[in-house]
Scaffold this active site. Structure first.
Site, PDB file in Angstrom:
ATOM      1  N   LYS A  64     -27.262  36.363 -21.563  1.00  0.00           N
ATOM      2  CA  LYS A  64     -28.498  35.573 -21.478  1.00  0.00           C
ATOM      3  C   LYS A  64     -28.218  34.100 -21.771  1.00  0.00           C
ATOM      4  O   LYS A  64     -28.616  33.218 -21.005  1.00  0.00           O
ATOM      5  CB  LYS A  64     -29.552  36.135 -22.458  1.00  0.00           C
ATOM      6  CG  LYS A  64     -29.946  37.571 -22.130  1.00  0.00           C
ATOM      7  CD  LYS A  64     -31.022  38.119 -23.061  1.00  0.00           C
ATOM      8  CE  LYS A  64     -30.612  38.271 -24.501  1.00  0.00           C
ATOM      9  NZ  LYS A  64     -29.523  39.251 -24.722  1.00  0.00           N
ATOM     10  N   THR A  65     -27.535  33.844 -22.878  1.00  0.00           N
ATOM     11  CA  THR A  65     -27.213  32.456 -23.235  1.00  0.00           C
ATOM     12  C   THR A  65     -26.263  31.844 -22.203  1.00  0.00           C
ATOM     13  O   THR A  65     -26.367  30.659 -21.876  1.00  0.00           O
ATOM     14  CB  THR A  65     -26.563  32.410 -24.640  1.00  0.00           C
ATOM     15  OG1 THR A  65     -27.439  33.054 -25.546  1.00  0.00           O
ATOM     16  CG2 THR A  65     -26.318  30.980 -25.089  1.00  0.00           C
ATOM     17  N   ASP A 109     -33.782  30.696 -27.487  1.00  0.00           N
ATOM     18  CA  ASP A 109     -33.211  32.020 -27.706  1.00  0.00           C
ATOM     19  C   ASP A 109     -34.166  32.794 -28.618  1.00  0.00           C
ATOM     20  O   ASP A 109     -34.909  32.192 -29.391  1.00  0.00           O
ATOM     21  CB  ASP A 109     -31.839  31.842 -28.380  1.00  0.00           C
ATOM     22  CG  ASP A 109     -30.970  33.076 -28.229  1.00  0.00           C
ATOM     23  OD1 ASP A 109     -31.371  34.017 -27.527  1.00  0.00           O
ATOM     24  OD2 ASP A 109     -29.873  33.086 -28.818  1.00  0.00           O
ATOM     25  N   THR A 158     -34.423  39.934 -26.727  1.00  0.00           N
ATOM     26  CA  THR A 158     -33.982  41.319 -26.706  1.00  0.00           C
ATOM     27  C   THR A 158     -35.201  42.244 -26.661  1.00  0.00           C
ATOM     28  O   THR A 158     -35.058  43.447 -26.512  1.00  0.00           O
ATOM     29  CB  THR A 158     -33.172  41.641 -27.978  1.00  0.00           C
ATOM     30  OG1 THR A 158     -33.906  41.158 -29.109  1.00  0.00           O
ATOM     31  CG2 THR A 158     -31.818  40.944 -27.950  1.00  0.00           C
ATOM     32  N   ARG A 217     -19.641  40.366 -24.780  1.00  0.00           N
ATOM     33  CA  ARG A 217     -19.336  39.783 -26.093  1.00  0.00           C
ATOM     34  C   ARG A 217     -18.417  40.700 -26.891  1.00  0.00           C
ATOM     35  O   ARG A 217     -17.487  40.239 -27.553  1.00  0.00           O
ATOM     36  CB  ARG A 217     -20.608  39.509 -26.896  1.00  0.00           C
ATOM     37  CG  ARG A 217     -20.264  38.952 -28.302  1.00  0.00           C
ATOM     38  CD  ARG A 217     -21.473  38.672 -29.147  1.00  0.00           C
ATOM     39  NE  ARG A 217     -22.254  37.588 -28.598  1.00  0.00           N
ATOM     40  CZ  ARG A 217     -23.571  37.579 -28.540  1.00  0.00           C
ATOM     41  NH1 ARG A 217     -24.252  38.601 -29.008  1.00  0.00           N
ATOM     42  NH2 ARG A 217     -24.198  36.557 -28.032  1.00  0.00           N
TER      43      ARG A 217
HETATM   44  P1  ADP Z   1     -26.570  36.948 -25.009  1.00  0.00           P
HETATM   45  O1  ADP Z   1     -27.137  35.568 -24.987  1.00  0.00           O
HETATM   46  O2  ADP Z   1     -27.165  37.866 -23.990  1.00  0.00           O
HETATM   47  O3  ADP Z   1     -26.565  37.553 -26.382  1.00  0.00           O
HETATM   48  P2  ADP Z   1     -24.095  35.611 -24.329  1.00  0.00           P
HETATM   49  O4  ADP Z   1     -24.493  34.885 -23.105  1.00  0.00           O
HETATM   50  O5  ADP Z   1     -23.974  34.810 -25.589  1.00  0.00           O
HETATM   51  O6  ADP Z   1     -25.028  36.874 -24.579  1.00  0.00           O
HETATM   52  O7  ADP Z   1     -22.716  36.355 -24.005  1.00  0.00           O
HETATM   53  C1  ADP Z   1     -21.743  36.608 -24.996  1.00  0.00           C
HETATM   54  C2  ADP Z   1     -20.374  36.221 -24.492  1.00  0.00           C
HETATM   55  O8  ADP Z   1     -19.987  37.116 -23.461  1.00  0.00           O
HETATM   56  C3  ADP Z   1     -20.321  34.832 -23.867  1.00  0.00           C
HETATM   57  O9  ADP Z   1     -19.880  33.882 -24.788  1.00  0.00           O
HETATM   58  C4  ADP Z   1     -19.344  34.966 -22.741  1.00  0.00           C
HETATM   59  O10 ADP Z   1     -18.059  34.601 -23.165  1.00  0.00           O
HETATM   60  C5  ADP Z   1     -19.358  36.426 -22.398  1.00  0.00           C
HETATM   61  N1  ADP Z   1     -20.109  36.705 -21.161  1.00  0.00           N
HETATM   62  C6  ADP Z   1     -21.398  37.071 -21.054  1.00  0.00           C
HETATM   63  N2  ADP Z   1     -21.745  37.281 -19.778  1.00  0.00           N
HETATM   64  C7  ADP Z   1     -20.647  37.050 -19.044  1.00  0.00           C
HETATM   65  C8  ADP Z   1     -20.361  37.115 -17.642  1.00  0.00           C
HETATM   66  N3  ADP Z   1     -21.308  37.487 -16.754  1.00  0.00           N
HETATM   67  N4  ADP Z   1     -19.119  36.802 -17.226  1.00  0.00           N
HETATM   68  C9  ADP Z   1     -18.167  36.458 -18.124  1.00  0.00           C
HETATM   69  N5  ADP Z   1     -18.359  36.383 -19.454  1.00  0.00           N
HETATM   70  C10 ADP Z   1     -19.587  36.679 -19.919  1.00  0.00           C
END
Ligand code: ADP
Length: 330
Positions: A64-65, A109, A158, A217
């Site tokens: 998401k981030t 977020d 979430t 992650r």
């Molecule tokens: P969320 O915001 O959903 O909790 P993040 O966007 O922070 O998740 O993702 C966590 C980590 O996973 C990121 O720092 C990145 O390195 C990796 N990641 C997430 N999605 C991808 C993707 N589609 N391709 C490559 N790496 C990804």
């Protein structure tokens, strides 16, 4: 986390940032979501208009981030970042809204954690790009209605069920991020091994992926552990055997479950006779926060059918019982 990031800043001070894709084209998987986003991004650029507001929902660590940071980079616009817990009153939001450049992105977020009053404040900001601000204090206080620059709100949650319907409706696109396949994760692991300066066999990358709960992650964290293990115990090259050994040392089993995941399952079995058990009771017994269990532990266990939710609570499945019996750790 910084409040204000400019495009091209690199966001790259630590390894977390280094591993984060820098544009949607660098992202692995989530192809359907990326395609839809590409369309609205292209259209906004062609029409020279701000992008419509976007909401991402799904379990933690699925991107998401990452989407929220890649979109402004792809658009070449400024980016501000905050989170629900940091915005407890409309006044906390005002600086972000008044700072927002035309077409810039404001990322919130954990948007489900903003209070109701802030949600309502956001409606008019999102819809009309107008906000009320209070000047002065006490009897001198007066409210003025201020025009702000058209911006794009990106929210991540979430728990999309916790957002009010009027807030949800103000997002042009609502995208649900799902778990990744082992092959997608193996591609991420392979690429990131290079970024971390470690060589890894293909079967080792796949092994790490299979033990990463279908979550990028988690895969990145496992990879960093395996890299340290390889540096400390061997010549730095990651073989299948070495990856397995590293996972064993962290008590990460073949399904990718760690101590906390298994603790959750075995608590239901041991204390609640397999269930049904309420999340509060499980959390209390484990001395954990119910939110942590619901957000971080349960989604993968539900998806792999190790546990099911019933109206009366959580129930472990025969598959979970077999899994717990087959592994050596508790
Ligand atoms: P969320 O915001 O959903 O909790 P993040 O966007 O922070 O998740 O993702 C966590 C980590 O996973 C990121 O720092 C990145 O390195 C990796 N990641 C997430 N999605 C991808 C993707 N589609 N391709 C490559 N790496 C990804």
């Amino acid at each position: 986390r910084e409040a204000l990031l400019q495009p091209g800043d690199g966001y790259g001070r630590d390894e977390d940032r280094m591993l984060r894709p820098q544009s949607m084209a660098d992202m692995v998987g989530q192809r359907e979501v990326a395609k839809r986003l590409q369309i609205v991004v292209d259209a906004a650029m062609k029409r020279d208009e701000p992008l419509g507001h976007i909401l991402f929902d799904g379990p933690p660590g699925l991107g998401k981030t990452t989407f929220a940071t890649c979109i402004p980079k792809d658009l070449g616009v400024n980016f501000q970042l905050t989170s629900g817990p940091a915005i407890q009153a409309p006044k906390d939001l005002v600086p972000y809204l008044t700072n927002a450049d035309e077409r810039s992105v404001l990322f919130i977020d954990e948007i489900h954690r903003i209070p109701k009053a802030v949600e309502e404040y956001l409606y008019t900001a999102m819809e009309d790009f107008r906000i009320d601000i209070v000047l002065g204090e006490g009897t001198n206080a007066r409210t003025i209605n201020l025009q702000i620059k058209p911006f794009t709100l990106i929210g991540a949650t979430t728990r999309s069920g916790m957002l009010s319907a009027p807030l949800r409706d103000r997002f042009l696109l609502r995208e649900h991020l799902d778990f990744y396949t082992d092959d997608e994760l193996a591609e991420i692991v392979g690429r990131n091994a290079k970024k971390l300066g470690v060589t890894i066999d293909e079967d080792a990358a796949l092994e790490i992926s299979k033990r990463s709960r279908s979550t990028p992650r988690v895969a990145n964290n496992r990879l960093r552990w395996v890299r340290d293990f390889a540096t400390s115990r061997a010549d730095g090259h990651v073989t299948l055997e070495l990856a397995r050994e590293a996972m064993e040392m962290q008590a990460i089993d073949e399904m990718g479950l760690d101590k906390q995941d298994r603790g959750y399952l075995s608590t239901i079995v041991r204390v609640f006779g397999g269930g049904p058990a309420g999340i509060e009771a499980i959390a209390h017994t484990m001395n954990a926060a119910p939110d942590t269990l619901a957000d971080e532990v349960e989604p993968f266990l539900l998806r792999t059918e190790l546990v099911v939710r019933t109206p009366r609570g959580r129930v472990v499945t025969p598959k979970a019982m077999d899994h717990l019996k087959a592994i050596k750790w508790k």
